[in-house]
Design a protein around this motif. Structure first.
Motif, PDB file in Angstrom:
ATOM      1  N   THR A  60       0.881  -1.228  -0.068  1.00 57.94           N
ATOM      2  CA  THR A  60       0.003  -0.192  -0.080  1.00 57.94           C
ATOM      3  C   THR A  60       0.848   1.205  -0.023  1.00 57.94           C
ATOM      4  N   SER A  66       3.885  -3.321   5.229  1.00 57.78           N
ATOM      5  CA  SER A  66       2.396  -3.849   5.356  1.00 57.78           C
ATOM      6  C   SER A  66       2.765  -5.520   5.513  1.00 57.78           C
ATOM      7  N   LEU A 106      -0.689  -2.586   8.942  1.00 57.76           N
ATOM      8  CA  LEU A 106       0.147  -1.595   8.055  1.00 57.76           C
ATOM      9  C   LEU A 106       0.868  -0.682   9.290  1.00 57.76           C
TER      10      LEU A 106
END
Ligand SMILES: [Cu+2]
Length: 159
Positions: A60, A66, A106
Motif C-alpha cells: 500500500t 505492510s 499497516l
C-alpha cells in the motif's frame, strides 16, 4: 466492421482470461482508524476464491511496511506475528481477516488514518502452480466500533 471485429476480439480475450485464472473476490475491506501518534493499524476483509490460492503479501502507498499477521494465544497472552508462508484459501471457504484473528498490519504510518477516508491496497496471491497475481482494492477507514450502532442519547432530543 473494424470496430465490431476488435470488440469481438476483446470479448474473446476477456472470456479466455476468466476461464484460465482463479477468480478471487474480496469484500468488506476496511482499515481501522487511528488516533494521532498511532503508528500501526489493521486492515480487514473477506476473501473467497474459486481455486486454491494463498494470500502471500500486501502493498500500500499508505504505509511503508505492510504484513500479513496472525493472532494466537500463547501462555494466556494474545500474540501477533507475521505469517511468512501466507494464508491458504480453499475454494468455497471464505477467509475472514478480522480483529483478533488474521489481519493485514499497516506499520510506520506517516499520518493518521481518518475515518471515512480510503486506502488503496494491493493484495498478492500465489496459486497452486506458484504463479503470483495481484488484486487492487480500496479499503474504507472506519472507527473500530463503527459497525455497532451508537448509543442514542435521548436527553438531547426534545419530543
Ligand atoms: Cu498485526
Amino acid at each position: 466492421m473494424r470496430t465490431l471485429h476488435s470488440t469481438i476480439a476483446l470479448m474473446t480475450l476477456a472470456l479466455a482470461s476468466t476461464l484460465s485464472h482463479a477468480e478471487v473476490k474480496i469484500d468488506d475491506v476496511w482499515v481501522r482508524a487511528t488516533v494521532p501518534q498511532q503508528k500501526s493499524t489493521g486492515a480487514f476483509m473477506r476473501i473467497t476464491s474459486t481455486e486454491p490460492t494463498t494470500l502471500v503479501g500486501v502493498h500500500t502507498s499508505a504505509a511503508p511496511v505492510s504484513e500479513v499477521h496472525e493472532m494466537k494465544m500463547e501462555d494466556n497472552v494474545m500474540k501477533m506475528r507475521k505469517v511468512d508462508a501466507g494464508i491458504a484459501i480453499q475454494p468455497g471457504k471464505a477467509l475472514e481477516l478480522k480483529p483478533g484473528a488474521f489481519h493485514v498490519m499497516l506499520m510506520d504510518l506517516p499520518s493518521a488514518m481518518t475515518a471515512g477516508s480510503h486506502v488503496p491496497l494491493t493484495l498478492v496471491f500465489k496459486d497452486a502452480a506458484g504463479k503470483e497475481s495481484t488484486i487492487n482494492v480500496h479499503a474504507q477507514v472506519r472507527a473500530l466500533n463503527a459497525a455497532a450502532p451508537a448509543k442514542m442519547d435521548h436527553g438531547q432530543h426534545k419530543h
